[in-house]
Each structure stands twice: as structure tokens, then as C-alpha cells.
Scaffold this motif. Structure first.
Motif, PDB file in Angstrom:
ATOM      1  N   UNK A 124       0.812  -1.215   0.000  1.00  0.00           N
ATOM      2  CA  UNK A 124       0.000   0.000   0.000  1.00  0.00           C
ATOM      3  C   UNK A 124       0.849   1.270   0.000  1.00  0.00           C
ATOM      4  N   UNK A 125       2.112   1.163   0.457  1.00  0.00           N
ATOM      5  CA  UNK A 125       2.906   2.364   0.647  1.00  0.00           C
ATOM      6  C   UNK A 125       2.276   3.240   1.719  1.00  0.00           C
ATOM      7  N   UNK A 126       2.718   4.493   1.812  1.00  0.00           N
ATOM      8  CA  UNK A 126       2.067   5.421   2.737  1.00  0.00           C
ATOM      9  C   UNK A 126       0.654   5.667   2.226  1.00  0.00           C
ATOM     10  N   UNK A 139       0.927   0.897  -4.028  1.00  0.00           N
ATOM     11  CA  UNK A 139       1.930   1.929  -4.286  1.00  0.00           C
ATOM     12  C   UNK A 139       3.260   1.476  -3.699  1.00  0.00           C
ATOM     13  N   UNK A 140       4.156   1.034  -4.565  1.00  0.00           N
ATOM     14  CA  UNK A 140       5.433   0.495  -4.097  1.00  0.00           C
ATOM     15  C   UNK A 140       6.385   1.614  -3.688  1.00  0.00           C
ATOM     16  N   UNK A 141       6.942   1.475  -2.466  1.00  0.00           N
ATOM     17  CA  UNK A 141       7.932   2.449  -1.994  1.00  0.00           C
ATOM     18  C   UNK A 141       9.277   1.782  -1.673  1.00  0.00           C
ATOM     19  N   UNK A 142       9.429   0.529  -2.108  1.00  0.00           N
ATOM     20  CA  UNK A 142      10.709  -0.169  -1.988  1.00  0.00           C
ATOM     21  C   UNK A 142      10.726  -1.258  -3.054  1.00  0.00           C
ATOM     22  N   UNK A 273      11.118   6.462   0.497  1.00  0.00           N
ATOM     23  CA  UNK A 273      10.777   5.048   0.587  1.00  0.00           C
ATOM     24  C   UNK A 273      10.097   4.699   1.903  1.00  0.00           C
ATOM     25  N   UNK A 274      10.241   5.537   2.911  1.00  0.00           N
ATOM     26  CA  UNK A 274       9.664   5.231   4.223  1.00  0.00           C
ATOM     27  C   UNK A 274       8.138   5.267   4.169  1.00  0.00           C
ATOM     28  N   UNK A 275       7.512   4.198   4.650  1.00  0.00           N
ATOM     29  CA  UNK A 275       6.056   4.134   4.759  1.00  0.00           C
ATOM     30  C   UNK A 275       5.682   4.652   6.141  1.00  0.00           C
ATOM     31  N   UNK A 276       4.939   5.733   6.203  1.00  0.00           N
ATOM     32  CA  UNK A 276       4.732   6.420   7.467  1.00  0.00           C
ATOM     33  C   UNK A 276       3.722   5.726   8.381  1.00  0.00           C
TER      34      UNK A 276
END
Length: 322
Positions: A124-126, A139-142, A273-276
Motif C-alpha cells: 500500500x505504501x504510505x 503503491x510500491x515504496x521499496x 521510501x519510508x512508509x509512514x
């Protein structure tokens, strides 16, 4: 069959299936010393009840042979270490995407096998909104998240294209005994149990929805026997999220150790890249499976600490890394 049976969640799932009197085949990564990973910790009598197969999920022929005589495949084999995915993204595509394709093809050839594919909340990402539902955009963040999205999409495509019985289970952050020492909870507890008064961590602000492994495994068993239609996606989470800073305080509380945090730049993900926050909306799992988390965070942390305590020497020596 459980792929990734030698790993953290997979080994717990194997034990639960044995408790349910299932005939279990465990697909474990081949290694030169013949180790079955965490399954090595089982009593010899329990281990004798398992059909253990050493192989590689990236090898299609081996996977095909392993699926030949099973009714359900729980597919957990994957590379999951997010920091390592920045260093070696190709290996994540190879294992997580091609490996999943190999399982899908083996199941497709059989035609009468149910496949439970293991996803992750990292896809899901942030989030755009919380709590997160199964309908939230991916939603890819890595590189790790991208590989798992690729695997998820393959499963959905095969469910639509080939009339197979493929379900996607998406656990939020699972923790408990046997989790890799690189994960945040073993990192905190391991340092505290070793007597550290200063614990090295990355960012303290991200918030995570933490599910104890026994609850996650219960979700696997329930979805395998469910009447969900092929292609369904279901997530497992508690519906609560805590920050890493709050998690650190909770770990200090259950261990009775007073400590402070030292920020370690090597543990901080690249800013974009950090997912909050990852916070689930668990109502679908409750409605479809009758599933909900039963372990409180405090009880789960305390149980994990009790399991880690006799392994403190291994943690201190850097030998506990699975």
C-alpha cells in the motif's frame, strides 16, 4: 504444502496444520548442511510427521514435483528484508515474482489445488487514507514492495485467466517467536535482553499495525477452508497502530529495562521510501472468516521476550539472524 516452511510464519503454520491433523509437506530452501530452518526446533516426533522437501522456489521443475500430491498450497516463500531489497533488487524479483509464477503454473497444471498467496501491507505504501481497506490502491515504496505487488498481480491475473482457485492473504506486520533478528521487535528486545541501556533504531515516527503470529496463522487456516471466490484479497490486522517510539517504550516495559534510543542512520530507509503508517481495517476478515486478532500487543511482546531470553547469547554473538 507450505512453501517457506523453514521461515518465521511458515514454521508456525506447519505446527498449526499438524495440530489440525493435516498431512503436511514443507518446502524449504535447499542448503548444504541440510537444515530445515526453524523446523529444526520441532520435536523429532513432530518433524517425522512432515514431508520435508529441500529445493528452491525459483526452480519450476522442483516446485512442480512438490505440488504433485497436495490439495492446498500455502505460498509463503519470499525474500522479505526491505533493506536488502535496495542492495539486490533483482534477487527479490527472481524469488518473489518468478517464484510465485512457478507455484501458479504448478497449481494451474494440477487444476484442483487451492493456492493461498501471501502478500504484505507494504504494497500500500504510505496510504491515501486510513484505515486501509483491501480496495486501497497499491503503491510500491521499496523494491521489496514492488516485487510483492508483481506477485499479487500475477495471482489475480491467473485467477481471472485460467479459472484457478487462488486467494491472496495480506497480513499487516506479524511478529513473535522466530522472527528475524533484523526485524524491529527482535532488534529492540534483543538489545534490551542483552543489557543495553542505549538501543540503536532508525526512525521512531512510522506507525505499524502489529499482529501476533498465532493470530496470523489462524487467518491462514481460516481462508484455506473458506468459500471465498478465486481472486479474492483479504487482509489481516488488528485495527490499531503504534509508532516505533511507542513500541520501544512497550518493549522496555515488558522487559523491565530502562533504556534510551540512539538513532542509527543505517537503519533509516531513504526518505521517499519510508512508509509512514500502516493501519488496517479488519472488518472484512471478521465478516468473511470470523477472524479477529486475539493477542494484545503487551501479551505478544511478553511472549516474544520469553522466547528470546534463553537465546540472548546467540543474539549477543550475532548468531541469531534467521
Amino acid at each position: 504444502m507450505v512453501t517457506g516452511a523453514d521461515g518465521f510464519i511458515g514454521s508456525h503454520l506447519v505446527e498449526r496444520l499438524l495440530d489440525e491433523a493435516a498431512k503436511v509437506s514443507a518446502f524449504c530452501i535447499y542448503n548444504s548442511n541440510g537444515s530445515f530452518g526453524w523446523l529444526d526446533e520441532l520435536d523429532s516426533e513432530r518433524l517425522a510427521d512432515i514431508d520435508v522437501r529441500l529445493g528452491d522456489i525459483r526452480d519450476a521443475r522442483t516446485v512442480q514435483q512438490a505440488v504433485a500430491n497436495v490439495d492446498v498450497v500455502f505460498h509463503l516463500a519470499a525474500l522479505v528484508a526491505i533493506p536488502y531489497s535496495y542492495e539486490s533488487p533483482a534477487s527479490f524479483v527472481d524469488t518473489n515474482v518468478t517464484g510465485t509464477l512457478n507455484v501458479l503454473e504448478a497449481v494451474r497444471d494440477r487444476g484442483d489445488v487451492r493456492m493461498i498467496h501471501t502478500s504484505t501491507s507494504e504494497v500500500y505504501g504510505t496510504p491515501e487514507s486510513i484505515p486501509i481497506t483491501e480496495a486501497h490502491p497499491l503503491h510500491a515504496q521499496s523494491p521489496y514492495a514492488a516485487s510483492k505487488i508483481g506477485a499479487d498481480q500475477l495471482c489475480e491475473a491467473y485467477a481471472r485467466s485460467f479459472d484457478g482457485d487462488v486467494l491472496i492473504l495480506r497480513p499487516f506486520n506479524t511478529y513473535g517467536p522466530r522472527q528475524s533478528a533484523r526485524a524491529v521487535i527482535p532488534t529492540i528486545l534483543g538489545q534490551l535482553l542483552c543489557g543495553a541501556t542505549t538501543v540503536r533504531l532508525g526512525s521512531l515516527s512510522p506507525r505499524r499495525d502489529l499482529t501476533y503470529v498465532t493470530d496470523t496463522v489462524d487467518g491462514f487456516v481460516r481462508i484455506a477452508t473458506s468459500e471465498l471466490v478465486s481472486g479474492s484479497v483479504l487482509q489481516l490486522g488488528t485495527g490499531d497502530a503504534v509508532s516505533i517510539g511507542e513500541l520501544f517504550s512497550a518493549c522496555c516495559d515488558v522487559t523491565g529495562v530502562e533504556a534510551q534510543v540512539s538513532t542509527d542512520p543505517e537503519r533509516i530507509r531513504p526518505p521517499a521510501s519510508e512508509v509512514q503508517v500502516l493501519l488496517s481495517e479488519p472488518s472484512t476478515a471478521k465478516g468473511e472468516l470470523g477472524w479477529q486478532a486475539t493477542w494484545t500487543l503487551r501479551d505478544g511482546l511478553a511472549q516474544t521476550a520469553r522466547w528470546l531470553e534463553p537465546r540472548v547469547d546467540a543474539v549477543r554473538a550475532g548468531r541469531y539472524q534467521r
